[in-house]
Write a protein that holds these residues in place. Structure first.
Motif, PDB file in Angstrom:
ATOM      1  N   ARG A  41     -97.806  30.756  20.186  1.00  0.00           N
ATOM      2  CA  ARG A  41     -98.612  29.658  20.041  1.00  0.00           C
ATOM      3  C   ARG A  41     -99.366  29.102  21.225  1.00  0.00           C
ATOM      4  NH1 ARG A  41     -95.509  26.401  15.229  1.00  0.00           N
ATOM      5  NH2 ARG A  41     -94.717  28.429  14.180  1.00  0.00           N
ATOM      6  N   GLY A  42     -98.774  28.957  22.397  1.00  0.00           N
ATOM      7  CA  GLY A  42     -99.076  28.459  23.391  1.00  0.00           C
ATOM      8  C   GLY A  42    -100.146  29.525  24.229  1.00  0.00           C
TER       9      GLY A  42
ATOM     10  N   ARG B 224     -94.068  16.948  20.346  1.00  0.00           N
ATOM     11  CA  ARG B 224     -92.654  16.647  21.120  1.00  0.00           C
ATOM     12  C   ARG B 224     -91.621  16.804  20.083  1.00  0.00           C
ATOM     13  NH1 ARG B 224     -90.416  11.468  24.246  1.00  0.00           N
ATOM     14  NH2 ARG B 224     -88.818  12.497  25.625  1.00  0.00           N
ATOM     15  N   GLU B 225     -91.048  17.998  20.146  1.00  0.00           N
ATOM     16  CA  GLU B 225     -89.912  18.251  19.005  1.00  0.00           C
ATOM     17  C   GLU B 225     -88.759  17.303  19.193  1.00  0.00           C
ATOM     18  OE1 GLU B 225     -88.959  22.556  19.310  1.00  0.00           O
ATOM     19  OE2 GLU B 225     -90.962  23.033  18.768  1.00  0.00           O
TER      20      GLU B 225
ATOM     21  N   LEU C  23    -102.580  17.152  26.027  1.00  0.00           N
ATOM     22  CA  LEU C  23    -102.776  15.822  25.489  1.00  0.00           C
ATOM     23  C   LEU C  23    -101.242  15.601  24.720  1.00  0.00           C
ATOM     24  CD1 LEU C  23    -104.027  13.311  24.652  1.00  0.00           C
ATOM     25  CD2 LEU C  23    -104.808  14.267  22.782  1.00  0.00           C
ATOM     26  N   VAL C  24    -100.326  14.648  25.278  1.00  0.00           N
ATOM     27  CA  VAL C  24     -99.271  14.693  24.329  1.00  0.00           C
ATOM     28  C   VAL C  24     -98.876  13.221  24.150  1.00  0.00           C
ATOM     29  CG1 VAL C  24     -98.453  16.084  26.580  1.00  0.00           C
ATOM     30  CG2 VAL C  24     -98.267  13.817  26.740  1.00  0.00           C
ATOM     31  N   SER C  25     -97.782  13.360  23.281  1.00  0.00           N
ATOM     32  CA  SER C  25     -97.278  11.935  22.742  1.00  0.00           C
ATOM     33  C   SER C  25     -95.767  11.803  22.860  1.00  0.00           C
ATOM     34  CB  SER C  25     -97.491  12.041  21.035  1.00  0.00           C
ATOM     35  OG  SER C  25     -97.002  11.126  20.498  1.00  0.00           O
ATOM     36  N   ASP C  26     -95.414  10.623  23.033  1.00  0.00           N
ATOM     37  CA  ASP C  26     -94.118  10.605  23.321  1.00  0.00           C
ATOM     38  C   ASP C  26     -93.095  10.428  22.003  1.00  0.00           C
ATOM     39  OD1 ASP C  26     -94.159  10.486  26.082  1.00  0.00           O
ATOM     40  OD2 ASP C  26     -94.527   8.599  26.442  1.00  0.00           O
TER      41      ASP C  26
ATOM     42  N   ARG D 256     -91.278  20.677  24.981  1.00  0.00           N
ATOM     43  CA  ARG D 256     -92.640  20.426  25.469  1.00  0.00           C
ATOM     44  C   ARG D 256     -93.123  20.868  26.960  1.00  0.00           C
ATOM     45  NH1 ARG D 256     -94.064  13.953  25.360  1.00  0.00           N
ATOM     46  NH2 ARG D 256     -92.589  14.083  27.007  1.00  0.00           N
ATOM     47  N   ASP D 257     -92.070  20.363  27.659  1.00  0.00           N
ATOM     48  CA  ASP D 257     -92.277  20.583  29.093  1.00  0.00           C
ATOM     49  C   ASP D 257     -92.381  21.834  29.505  1.00  0.00           C
ATOM     50  OD1 ASP D 257     -91.972  17.622  29.607  1.00  0.00           O
ATOM     51  OD2 ASP D 257     -89.531  17.972  29.572  1.00  0.00           O
ATOM     52  N   LEU D 258     -91.637  22.948  28.872  1.00  0.00           N
ATOM     53  CA  LEU D 258     -91.833  24.251  29.017  1.00  0.00           C
ATOM     54  C   LEU D 258     -92.970  24.941  28.675  1.00  0.00           C
ATOM     55  CD1 LEU D 258     -88.200  25.488  27.906  1.00  0.00           C
ATOM     56  CD2 LEU D 258     -89.127  25.335  30.353  1.00  0.00           C
TER      57      LEU D 258
END
Length: 221
Positions: A66-67, A86-87, A125-128, A107-109
Motif C-alpha cells: 500500500r505504501g 496508527r495501528e 499526515l498522522v494521527s496519534d 506507522r514509523d516503518l
C-alpha cells in the motif's frame, strides 16, 4: 367412496433426492468453478478513475504494497499529502519499553519507507489515535477532512480490501460532500482470476467475505 391418498416420500427416498441434488450442485460448481471464483474475486475489487485530490489515504495493514502505491501517486502529483494511520500496538510492547528495547510501530516503518521513496516527512499526515478497524480509520480521516477542509480523497489499499473500505467510507461520510477515489495497490500478486491458486489469498478472500457480511449486517443495511 375412499379418495386415493397421495404417495408420501419415505425417508430413504428423500435422502436419495438430497444426495442427487448435492451431486448436481457439485458438478455445476466444479464445471463452472473458474467463472464463479473469478466473479467472487472481482466483486471485492473497486477501482475508480483518478483525478487530483486533497489527500492520499494509505490504509493500515500490508504497509509495503500500500505504501508503494501511495508513494507513486504522491510522486505523480495526485495529492500533496499522504495520511498514515496508527495501528493498535501489539501485546507486550509496554514490557519491551520498560526493558529499554525500542520496537518501532508499523506507522514509523511506513513513514520511513515513504521518505525513502521521496515523500517529504512534512507531507506525511498522522494521527496519534490508535485505530483497530476500517470504521475507526474512516472516522479519524473524516475529522481531519473537516478540520482541513478536504473535499476529495484517493484511498489506497489492497485489491481485495477495496469493496469493504469503499462501503465504509461512504457510510461514515454519508452526510458530507466528499469525493472518494478507490485505488487498489498494484504491488501485490492478488489477481481476481486466479486468487484461489494460492493459499495466502484463499485465506484472505474468505476472511474478507466474512468481514464484509458482518459489516453489511451491522452497519450497511
Amino acid at each position: 367412496p375412499i379418495e386415493p391418498q397421495g404417495k408420501r416420500l419415505t425417508k430413504p427416498t428423500v435422502l436419495k433426492w438430497v444426495i442427487f441434488l448435492v451431486f448436481i450442485v457439485y458438478i455445476l460448481v466444479f464445471y463452472y468453478r473458474g467463472p464463479i471464483l473469478t466473479s467472487l474475486g472481482k466483486y471485492l475489487v473497486v477501482q475508480n478513475p483518478l483525478e487530483k485530490a486533497d489527500l492520499i489515504v494509505c490504509m493500515m495493514g500490508n504497509p509495503v504494497e500500500r505504501g508503494l502505491a501511495a508513494a507513486d501517486l504522491y510522486e505523480e502529483g495526485m495529492a500533496p499529502r499522504i495520511f498514515v494511520g496508527r495501528e493498535e500496538l501489539s501485546d507486550g510492547i509496554e514490557v519491551l519499553k520498560q526493558r529499554g528495547v525500542n520496537y518501532p510501530e508499523t506507522r514509523d516503518l511506513l513513514i520511513m519507507m515513504l521518505q525513502g521513496l521521496g515523500v517529504a516527512r512534512s507531507d506525511c499526515l498522522v494521527s496519534d489515535r490508535f485505530m483497530g478497524s476500517v470504521f475507526e480509520e474512516a472516522r479519524v480521516i473524516r475529522g481531519i477532512a473537516q478540520k482541513e477542509g478536504y473535499r476529495s480523497l484517493i484511498i489506497v489499499t489492497s485489491p481485495h480490501h477495496t469493496r469493504r473500505t469503499w462501503l465504509t467510507f461512504k457510510k461514515v461520510f454519508e452526510k458530507d460532500d466528499m469525493v472518494f477515489m478507490m485505488m487498489p495497490s498494484q504491488y501485490t500478486d492478488f489477481r481476481p482470476d486466479n486468487w484461489w491458486k494460492k493459499g495466502k489469498y484463499v485465506n484472505e478472500v474468505i476472511i474478507e467475505y466474512q468481514k464484509l457480511i458482518y459489516y453489511t449486517l451491522k452497519n450497511f443495511l
